[in-house]
Design an enzyme around this catalytic site. Structure first.
Site, mmCIF file in Angstrom:
data_model
loop_
_atom_site.group_PDB
_atom_site.id
_atom_site.type_symbol
_atom_site.label_atom_id
_atom_site.label_comp_id
_atom_site.label_asym_id
_atom_site.label_seq_id
_atom_site.Cartn_x
_atom_site.Cartn_y
_atom_site.Cartn_z
ATOM 1 N N CYS A 77 0.855 -1.184 0.000
ATOM 2 C CA CYS A 77 0.000 0.000 0.000
ATOM 3 C C CYS A 77 0.891 1.233 0.000
ATOM 4 O O CYS A 77 1.649 1.457 0.945
ATOM 5 C CB CYS A 77 -0.918 0.015 1.210
ATOM 6 S SG CYS A 77 -1.953 1.506 1.309
ATOM 7 N N HIS A 155 -3.704 -4.508 -10.424
ATOM 8 C CA HIS A 155 -4.575 -3.382 -10.772
ATOM 9 C C HIS A 155 -5.076 -3.526 -12.202
ATOM 10 O O HIS A 155 -4.326 -3.939 -13.092
ATOM 11 C CB HIS A 155 -3.823 -2.045 -10.644
ATOM 12 C CG HIS A 155 -3.482 -1.686 -9.238
ATOM 13 N ND1 HIS A 155 -4.323 -0.944 -8.431
ATOM 14 C CD2 HIS A 155 -2.404 -1.984 -8.477
ATOM 15 C CE1 HIS A 155 -3.764 -0.801 -7.243
ATOM 16 N NE2 HIS A 155 -2.603 -1.427 -7.251
ATOM 17 N N GLU A 202 -10.855 -0.680 -4.178
ATOM 18 C CA GLU A 202 -9.743 -1.465 -3.650
ATOM 19 C C GLU A 202 -10.190 -2.863 -3.269
ATOM 20 O O GLU A 202 -11.221 -3.052 -2.611
ATOM 21 C CB GLU A 202 -9.125 -0.775 -2.431
ATOM 22 C CG GLU A 202 -8.200 0.369 -2.783
ATOM 23 C CD GLU A 202 -7.215 0.665 -1.660
ATOM 24 O OE1 GLU A 202 -6.482 -0.256 -1.246
ATOM 25 O OE2 GLU A 202 -7.184 1.817 -1.211
ATOM 26 N N CYS A 211 -5.562 5.526 -3.492
ATOM 27 C CA CYS A 211 -4.788 4.283 -3.512
ATOM 28 C C CYS A 211 -3.449 4.602 -4.163
ATOM 29 O O CYS A 211 -3.407 4.980 -5.340
ATOM 30 C CB CYS A 211 -5.533 3.202 -4.292
ATOM 31 S SG CYS A 211 -4.603 1.667 -4.458
ATOM 32 N N GLY A 214 -2.563 2.228 -6.894
ATOM 33 C CA GLY A 214 -3.517 2.481 -7.966
ATOM 34 C C GLY A 214 -3.171 3.729 -8.763
ATOM 35 O O GLY A 214 -3.328 3.771 -9.986
#
Length: 276
Positions: A77, A155, A202, A211, A214
């Site tokens: 993350c 992703h 997510e 994110c 992301g």
């Protein structure tokens, strides 16, 4: 007296997590704790739980384990990584301005941007993007134009005029058969000011304010499809992240803020005594 766990609530562009320093105290059942503490009505409220630990290997300074709001463990993350950098420095745990953080997707380098003792932003070396071909067969034409990118976690980035389909379409695509381990879904569009507007679903948490991985994946897809250069600002619901895809090493560098929200204590018993 019930056991208490001390925690710190932090966020990066609105992507909020509960942080526990496991160098001082242990969370023996983080999956259950993540589910119950993340509940925004009956718990603390967050997108998940992050455990900060000493590194088990000499190549890294510290390690991170992150659990989504549904209790599943995430690989990486970006927003949480930046928050960990701010936490470690401003809480006096380290005086390093470059921190090597061990994650399930490898060691990430955090570069702290400091002014007057305050970490104003953090730049994270997110490593190289990995491309794979994922074919989706849905009626939504925008969805079929998406591209799959791994930033240490999966992703699927879709450029569309309707980024607000994130709730309806995102929940379907997370569990699409093309993604056997489920997937994070980004909906993005180019704005007139040169930024890229992005909304994210997510994996394990649903719609989130931002994110980090992301944003990186979106910037990469924008670059390879000619929608932007190798630098871009990704505008998410909770704020903006600046992304650079450097030609020199093919790594993605993400820069953005991190913020403290509050410190607190939570009754640990209800989460730690349950069996999975």
């Amino acid at each position: 007296m019930a056991q208490k766990i001390r925690f710190t609530k932090m966020h990066g562009c609105g992507n909020d997590y509960i942080y526990v320093n496991t160098m001082e105290q242990k969370v023996s059942n983080p999956q259950t704790a993540a589910r119950e503490w993340s509940d925004r009505h009956k718990g603390i409220g967050s997108d998940g739980l992050v455990l900060i630990s000493a590194s088990p290997v000499p190549e890294a300074d510290y390690s991170m384990h992150i659990y989504n709001a549904d209790g599943s463990e995430a690989m990486m993350c970006g927003n949480a990584s930046r928050c960990i950098g701010k936490y470690l420095y401003e809480r006096g745990i380290t005086d390093k301005t470059e921190i090597r953080l061990l994650t399930l997707s490898g060691i990430k380098i955090l570069i702290l941007n400091i002014r007057d003792g305050i970490v104003e932003s953090v730049t994270v070396d997110m490593g190289e993007p990995i491309f794979e071909d994922e074919s989706l067969f849905l009626s939504n034409r925008d969805v079929n134009k998406g591209k799959f990118v791994s930033m240490g976690n999966p992703h699927y980035v879709i450029f569309t005029d309707n980024v607000d389909q994130v709730g309806e379409t995102g929940r379907i695509l997370e569990f699409h058969p093309a993604f056997p381990q489920r997937c994070n879904i980004e909906f993005a569009c180019n704005e007139a000011d040169g930024t890229i507007r992005t909304r994210v679903w997510e994996r394990g948490s649903g719609i989130t304010q931002a994110c980090g991985t992301g944003a990186c994946a979106t910037a990469v897809v924008a670059a390879v499809t000619g929608r932007s250069g190798r630098r871009s600002d990704i505008v998410m619901d909770g704020g903006t992240l600046s992304i650079e895809w450097r030609e020199s090493d093919n790594h993605i560098y993400m820069t953005g803020p991190a913020a403290f929200v509050f410190d607190g204590e939570v009754d640990a018993g209800f989460a730690l005594n349950k069996k999975e």
